[in-house]
Design a protein around this motif. Structure first.
Motif, PDB file in Angstrom:
ATOM      1  N   THR A  33       0.535  -1.355  -0.379  1.00  0.00           N
ATOM      2  CA  THR A  33      -0.194  -0.396  -0.188  1.00  0.00           C
ATOM      3  C   THR A  33       0.618   1.292   0.037  1.00  0.00           C
ATOM      4  OG1 THR A  33      -0.419   0.019   2.660  1.00  0.00           O
ATOM      5  CG2 THR A  33      -1.969  -0.886   1.006  1.00  0.00           C
ATOM      6  N   ARG A  34       2.474   1.070   0.148  1.00  0.00           N
ATOM      7  CA  ARG A  34       3.134   2.295  -0.244  1.00  0.00           C
ATOM      8  C   ARG A  34       2.814   3.290  -1.345  1.00  0.00           C
ATOM      9  NH1 ARG A  34       8.994   0.166  -0.990  1.00  0.00           N
ATOM     10  NH2 ARG A  34       8.187  -1.547  -1.779  1.00  0.00           N
ATOM     11  N   PRO A  35       3.435   4.126  -1.015  1.00  0.00           N
ATOM     12  CA  PRO A  35       3.273   5.157  -2.042  1.00  0.00           C
ATOM     13  C   PRO A  35       4.309   5.009  -3.048  1.00  0.00           C
ATOM     14  CG  PRO A  35       2.978   6.720  -0.403  1.00  0.00           C
ATOM     15  CD  PRO A  35       3.410   5.333   0.136  1.00  0.00           C
ATOM     16  N   ASN A  94      22.223  -6.059   3.732  1.00  0.00           N
ATOM     17  CA  ASN A  94      23.487  -6.418   3.177  1.00  0.00           C
ATOM     18  C   ASN A  94      22.722  -4.906   2.347  1.00  0.00           C
ATOM     19  OD1 ASN A  94      25.518  -6.975   2.124  1.00  0.00           O
ATOM     20  ND2 ASN A  94      25.082  -7.892   0.675  1.00  0.00           N
ATOM     21  N   ASN A  95      23.860  -3.937   2.557  1.00  0.00           N
ATOM     22  CA  ASN A  95      23.526  -2.546   1.599  1.00  0.00           C
ATOM     23  C   ASN A  95      24.979  -2.532   0.642  1.00  0.00           C
ATOM     24  OD1 ASN A  95      21.477  -1.481   2.564  1.00  0.00           O
ATOM     25  ND2 ASN A  95      22.150  -0.819   4.882  1.00  0.00           N
ATOM     26  N   LEU A  96      24.491  -1.682   0.538  1.00  0.00           N
ATOM     27  CA  LEU A  96      25.562  -1.284  -0.630  1.00  0.00           C
ATOM     28  C   LEU A  96      26.159  -0.080  -0.707  1.00  0.00           C
ATOM     29  CD1 LEU A  96      26.729  -2.339  -3.356  1.00  0.00           C
ATOM     30  CD2 LEU A  96      25.185  -1.782  -5.185  1.00  0.00           C
ATOM     31  N   LYS A 147      16.765   8.127   9.280  1.00  0.00           N
ATOM     32  CA  LYS A 147      14.672   8.203   9.597  1.00  0.00           C
ATOM     33  C   LYS A 147      14.103   8.705   8.154  1.00  0.00           C
ATOM     34  CE  LYS A 147      15.197  10.397  13.811  1.00  0.00           C
ATOM     35  NZ  LYS A 147      14.643  11.687  14.598  1.00  0.00           N
ATOM     36  N   THR A 148      13.364   8.174   7.939  1.00  0.00           N
ATOM     37  CA  THR A 148      12.086   8.710   6.472  1.00  0.00           C
ATOM     38  C   THR A 148      11.243   8.867   6.608  1.00  0.00           C
ATOM     39  OG1 THR A 148      11.292   6.619   6.251  1.00  0.00           O
ATOM     40  CG2 THR A 148      13.812   6.840   5.356  1.00  0.00           C
ATOM     41  N   ASP A 149      11.063   9.923   5.609  1.00  0.00           N
ATOM     42  CA  ASP A 149       9.471  10.003   5.259  1.00  0.00           C
ATOM     43  C   ASP A 149       8.706   8.675   5.536  1.00  0.00           C
ATOM     44  OD1 ASP A 149       8.974   9.381   3.096  1.00  0.00           O
ATOM     45  OD2 ASP A 149       9.126  11.895   2.035  1.00  0.00           O
ATOM     46  N   VAL A 193      12.036  -9.508   1.163  1.00  0.00           N
ATOM     47  CA  VAL A 193      12.580  -9.371   3.240  1.00  0.00           C
ATOM     48  C   VAL A 193      11.929  -8.125   2.438  1.00  0.00           C
ATOM     49  CG1 VAL A 193      14.703  -8.262   4.104  1.00  0.00           C
ATOM     50  CG2 VAL A 193      14.650 -10.552   2.716  1.00  0.00           C
ATOM     51  N   PHE A 194      11.902  -6.886   1.880  1.00  0.00           N
ATOM     52  CA  PHE A 194      11.763  -5.910   2.029  1.00  0.00           C
ATOM     53  C   PHE A 194       9.786  -5.671   1.855  1.00  0.00           C
ATOM     54  CE2 PHE A 194      15.874  -5.323  -0.193  1.00  0.00           C
ATOM     55  CZ  PHE A 194      16.897  -4.331   0.942  1.00  0.00           C
ATOM     56  N   LYS A 195       9.683  -6.958   1.295  1.00  0.00           N
ATOM     57  CA  LYS A 195       8.308  -6.514   1.184  1.00  0.00           C
ATOM     58  C   LYS A 195       7.800  -6.667   2.192  1.00  0.00           C
ATOM     59  CE  LYS A 195       4.252  -9.427  -0.166  1.00  0.00           C
ATOM     60  NZ  LYS A 195       3.414  -8.035  -0.155  1.00  0.00           N
ATOM     61  N   LEU A 196       8.086  -7.649   3.082  1.00  0.00           N
ATOM     62  CA  LEU A 196       7.515  -7.884   5.022  1.00  0.00           C
ATOM     63  C   LEU A 196       8.069  -6.909   5.498  1.00  0.00           C
ATOM     64  CD1 LEU A 196       6.860 -10.147   6.607  1.00  0.00           C
ATOM     65  CD2 LEU A 196       9.733 -10.973   6.858  1.00  0.00           C
ATOM     66  N   LEU A 197       9.157  -6.125   5.221  1.00  0.00           N
ATOM     67  CA  LEU A 197       8.756  -4.669   6.073  1.00  0.00           C
ATOM     68  C   LEU A 197       8.229  -4.264   5.896  1.00  0.00           C
ATOM     69  CD1 LEU A 197      13.155  -2.798   6.331  1.00  0.00           C
ATOM     70  CD2 LEU A 197      10.834  -1.845   5.175  1.00  0.00           C
ATOM     71  N   TRP A 198       8.163  -3.295   4.618  1.00  0.00           N
ATOM     72  CA  TRP A 198       6.408  -2.206   3.962  1.00  0.00           C
ATOM     73  C   TRP A 198       5.815  -3.129   4.390  1.00  0.00           C
ATOM     74  CZ3 TRP A 198       7.424   2.061   3.424  1.00  0.00           C
ATOM     75  CH2 TRP A 198       8.975   2.582   3.110  1.00  0.00           C
ATOM     76  N   ASP A 199       5.190  -4.576   4.368  1.00  0.00           N
ATOM     77  CA  ASP A 199       4.056  -5.065   5.321  1.00  0.00           C
ATOM     78  C   ASP A 199       3.715  -4.767   6.898  1.00  0.00           C
ATOM     79  OD1 ASP A 199       3.117  -5.517   2.464  1.00  0.00           O
ATOM     80  OD2 ASP A 199       3.454  -7.871   2.786  1.00  0.00           O
ATOM     81  N   THR A 200       4.882  -4.641   7.719  1.00  0.00           N
ATOM     82  CA  THR A 200       5.283  -5.016   9.000  1.00  0.00           C
ATOM     83  C   THR A 200       4.635  -3.309   9.397  1.00  0.00           C
ATOM     84  OG1 THR A 200       6.375  -7.222   8.466  1.00  0.00           O
ATOM     85  CG2 THR A 200       6.115  -5.803  10.468  1.00  0.00           C
ATOM     86  N   LEU A 201       5.901  -2.869   8.991  1.00  0.00           N
ATOM     87  CA  LEU A 201       5.327  -1.504   8.791  1.00  0.00           C
ATOM     88  C   LEU A 201       3.917  -0.557   8.514  1.00  0.00           C
ATOM     89  CD1 LEU A 201       9.069   0.146   7.238  1.00  0.00           C
ATOM     90  CD2 LEU A 201       8.685  -0.455   9.818  1.00  0.00           C
ATOM     91  N   GLY A 202       3.686  -1.211   7.315  1.00  0.00           N
ATOM     92  CA  GLY A 202       1.814  -0.950   7.047  1.00  0.00           C
ATOM     93  C   GLY A 202       1.396  -1.026   7.807  1.00  0.00           C
ATOM     94  N   SER A 224      17.538   1.502  12.833  1.00  0.00           N
ATOM     95  CA  SER A 224      18.265   1.490  13.440  1.00  0.00           C
ATOM     96  C   SER A 224      19.603   0.207  13.100  1.00  0.00           C
ATOM     97  CB  SER A 224      18.326   2.368  15.283  1.00  0.00           C
ATOM     98  OG  SER A 224      19.894   1.663  16.189  1.00  0.00           O
ATOM     99  N   ARG A 225      20.477   0.259  13.125  1.00  0.00           N
ATOM    100  CA  ARG A 225      20.942  -0.589  12.551  1.00  0.00           C
ATOM    101  C   ARG A 225      22.686  -0.860  13.526  1.00  0.00           C
ATOM    102  NH1 ARG A 225      19.788   2.689   8.830  1.00  0.00           N
ATOM    103  NH2 ARG A 225      18.800   2.137   7.302  1.00  0.00           N
ATOM    104  N   ARG A 226      22.319  -2.340  13.782  1.00  0.00           N
ATOM    105  CA  ARG A 226      23.998  -3.197  15.003  1.00  0.00           C
ATOM    106  C   ARG A 226      24.322  -3.563  13.733  1.00  0.00           C
ATOM    107  NH1 ARG A 226      23.366  -6.688  17.842  1.00  0.00           N
ATOM    108  NH2 ARG A 226      21.601  -7.164  18.421  1.00  0.00           N
TER     109      ARG A 226
END
Ligand SMILES: Cc1cc2nc3c(=O)[nH]c(=O)nc-3n(C[C@H](O)[C@H](O)[C@H](O)COP(=O)(O)O)c2cc1C
Length: 192
Positions: free
Chosen positions: A4-6, A97-99, A36-38, A78-87, A128-130
């Motif tokens: 549902t995210r824009p 893993n980041n670039l 942080k994000t909007d 993984v990102f879908k799960l992240l956005w669904d959970t935040l939603g 917040s990431r460790r």
């Protein structure tokens, strides 16, 4: 579940596609990478550790979609799960893993939370990431590779994320674990 995210805006200035170098970079166990994000996932804050480890200047990250540090080997599921959970206004822990700006990569254990206004509306997100243990990365990496391989069998993004989300659900069902139980088993071992 519906995403549902824009849709976030396209990156500014036609950023070149970054090619991973395969080199890993790290940070100390007592440091936190914070951003942080909007509500759309546009970066509104990045701390010094974020900037140092990702190799960006503040003006290169602020106002950009958070997928600017996305690694191509990270599963869409993984990102879908992240956005669904935040939603659903829930928090989530995830190994990501980041670039970095030069194509190096760095693993994090992220704790991502929604921030709400007095009316309950989500006004932004906080991550917040460790530094994760090498053992934890070894546990998630084969699963992530399996999910990415599934995604690459599909021509379009929608089919890819649906298939790998199903695969993730199947793997967890086979282990008789929810995602939360799965992730906490790994996190708890980090701390023992
Ligand atoms: C607070 C917050 C922090 C995020 N941090 C990251 C991150 O560190 N790395 C990343 O790849 N995606 C992160 N994301 C997810 C991205 O917004 C995006 O969904 C992801 O990179 C997948 O991008 P894609 O949809 O272009 O495949 C974060 C999202 C939020 C809301």
């Amino acid at each position: 579940m519906l995403d549902t995210r824009p849709a976030p805006p396209a990156p500014r200035g036609g950023r070149a596609v970054l090619r991973p170098t395969g080199r890993e970079r790290s940070f100390s166990a007592d440091e936190l990478i914070v951003s942080k994000t909007d509500p759309r996932g546009i970066i509104t804050y990045a701390n010094d550790v974020f900037l140092r480890v990702s190799g960006y200047e503040p003006d290169e990250v602020l106002g950009q979609p958070h997928n600017m540090v996305r690694h191509p080997e990270m599963p869409r599921a993984v990102f879908k799960l992240l956005w669904d959970t935040l939603g659903a206004k829930q928090e989530i822990f995830a190994y990501i893993n980041n670039l970095a700006s030069n194509g190096d990569h760095y693993w994090v254990l992220a704790h991502v939370t929604p921030s709400q206004g007095p009316d309950g509306r989500v006004v932004g997100y906080h991550s917040s990431r460790r530094k994760p243990s090498a053992a934890a990365i070894r546990r998630v990496q084969p699963l992530y590779s399996q999910l990415v391989a599934e995604e690459r069998r599909h021509a379009n993004a929608r089919a890819a994320v649906d298939a790998s989300s199903r695969l993730l659900a199947d793997v967890l069902a086979e282990q008789q674990q929810s995602y939360e139980e799965f992730i906490w088993t790994i996190i708890n071992r980090e701390e023992s």
